[in-house]
Design an enzyme around this catalytic site. Sequence first.
Site, mmCIF file in Angstrom:
data_model
loop_
_atom_site.group_PDB
_atom_site.id
_atom_site.type_symbol
_atom_site.label_atom_id
_atom_site.label_comp_id
_atom_site.label_asym_id
_atom_site.label_seq_id
_atom_site.Cartn_x
_atom_site.Cartn_y
_atom_site.Cartn_z
ATOM 1 N N ASP A 86 0.833 -1.193 0.000
ATOM 2 C CA ASP A 86 0.000 0.000 0.000
ATOM 3 C C ASP A 86 0.886 1.268 0.000
ATOM 4 O O ASP A 86 1.958 1.277 0.619
ATOM 5 C CB ASP A 86 -0.847 -0.044 1.283
ATOM 6 C CG ASP A 86 -2.111 0.786 1.218
ATOM 7 O OD1 ASP A 86 -2.480 1.234 0.126
ATOM 8 O OD2 ASP A 86 -2.739 0.965 2.295
ATOM 9 N N ASP A 95 1.748 5.774 -5.152
ATOM 10 C CA ASP A 95 0.995 6.943 -4.694
ATOM 11 C C ASP A 95 1.757 8.214 -5.058
ATOM 12 O O ASP A 95 2.656 8.642 -4.345
ATOM 13 C CB ASP A 95 0.784 6.843 -3.179
ATOM 14 C CG ASP A 95 0.054 8.040 -2.605
ATOM 15 O OD1 ASP A 95 -0.265 8.979 -3.380
ATOM 16 O OD2 ASP A 95 -0.192 8.049 -1.393
ATOM 17 N N GLU A 149 -3.489 6.495 -7.320
ATOM 18 C CA GLU A 149 -4.422 7.450 -6.719
ATOM 19 C C GLU A 149 -4.482 8.659 -7.621
ATOM 20 O O GLU A 149 -3.447 9.161 -8.068
ATOM 21 C CB GLU A 149 -3.917 7.841 -5.323
ATOM 22 C CG GLU A 149 -4.814 8.809 -4.574
ATOM 23 C CD GLU A 149 -4.371 8.957 -3.106
ATOM 24 O OE1 GLU A 149 -3.927 7.958 -2.496
ATOM 25 O OE2 GLU A 149 -4.454 10.080 -2.584
ATOM 26 N N GLY A 159 -9.482 5.036 3.484
ATOM 27 C CA GLY A 159 -10.042 5.924 4.516
ATOM 28 C C GLY A 159 -11.331 5.370 5.084
ATOM 29 O O GLY A 159 -12.400 5.970 4.931
HETATM 30 ZN ZN LIG Z 1 -4.784 4.616 1.862
#
Ligand SMILES: [Zn+2]
Length: 287
Positions: A86, A108, A138, A216
């Site tokens: 992640d 990310d 993202e 989230g």
């Molecule tokens: Zn996250």
Amino acid sequence: MAAWSLENNRTRSILHNAQQGKYAVGAYNCYNVDGVMAVVRAAEAKKSPAIIQLFPWTLHFQGPEFVRYVVNYAHAASVPIAVHLDHCIKPADIELALTLPFDSIMIDGSTMEESENVAICAQNIDRAHKLGISVEVEMGRIEGGEDGLPHVDMGAIFTKPEEAKEFMERTGADFLAPSFGNIHGGYGPGGAEKLWNTDLLHTISKTVSQPLVLHGTHPVSDELFLKAIDCGASKINVNRTVRDDYTDFVAANAGKLELTVLKVQGVDIYTKSVERVMDLFRSSGKA
Ligand SMILES: [Zn+2]
């Protein structure tokens, strides 16, 4: 080395099945062996696919051999379990990740300018695909922070559906994490219900063909999780939601129980929390 294909990447097949079947698969952030054992045991008991998710923190604190252990353990399960990295933010973390047997990673670039985000993603996604690793990106920016993830205090930028579609095409990414009011690390008064624009999530799911990832999620009510699945979330990142009962148990009993007993009972509690989420997300019985 096997050529890149849809069929032989675990995360892709798990998430494409979820997208088609209109359910979601939990991606459970694990920090220790107890968490890894809990996800594998829950997935086998519930006949559910699952994703074990590590942060770059694990790359550095527990090291590459721990990652290999987790991947071996996950892949030995009787149901499909992928291992995902992640929030890879630093270029050095991407480099290290691409030397390891991850099924998928998240690149990310959300704190960069969009043109830079596209360039970094496109270049590394091509390399990852050649290694048989699928990639989540993202677009827009999700703010906040959680355990193991640096705090982003730049403002949130909501994902624009048409721009996201173009972003996915230009980078070749496999999964998209949209920003629609979701934040890392907890919600203020009114909760996620007040902040999430689920209509936007739904529009993104109709515009972008790749599976969507929900970040989230602490705390989020069962009803809102189900709404997010109806609005097109296929991968749901779950962290404290399945960890709090375990942490509370360990806090209350460490030093009172023998370590063997503490571990057995702790993993059992952790497993039950993961099983509950598998039922909620409707991934139970889908393996
Ligand atoms: Zn996250």
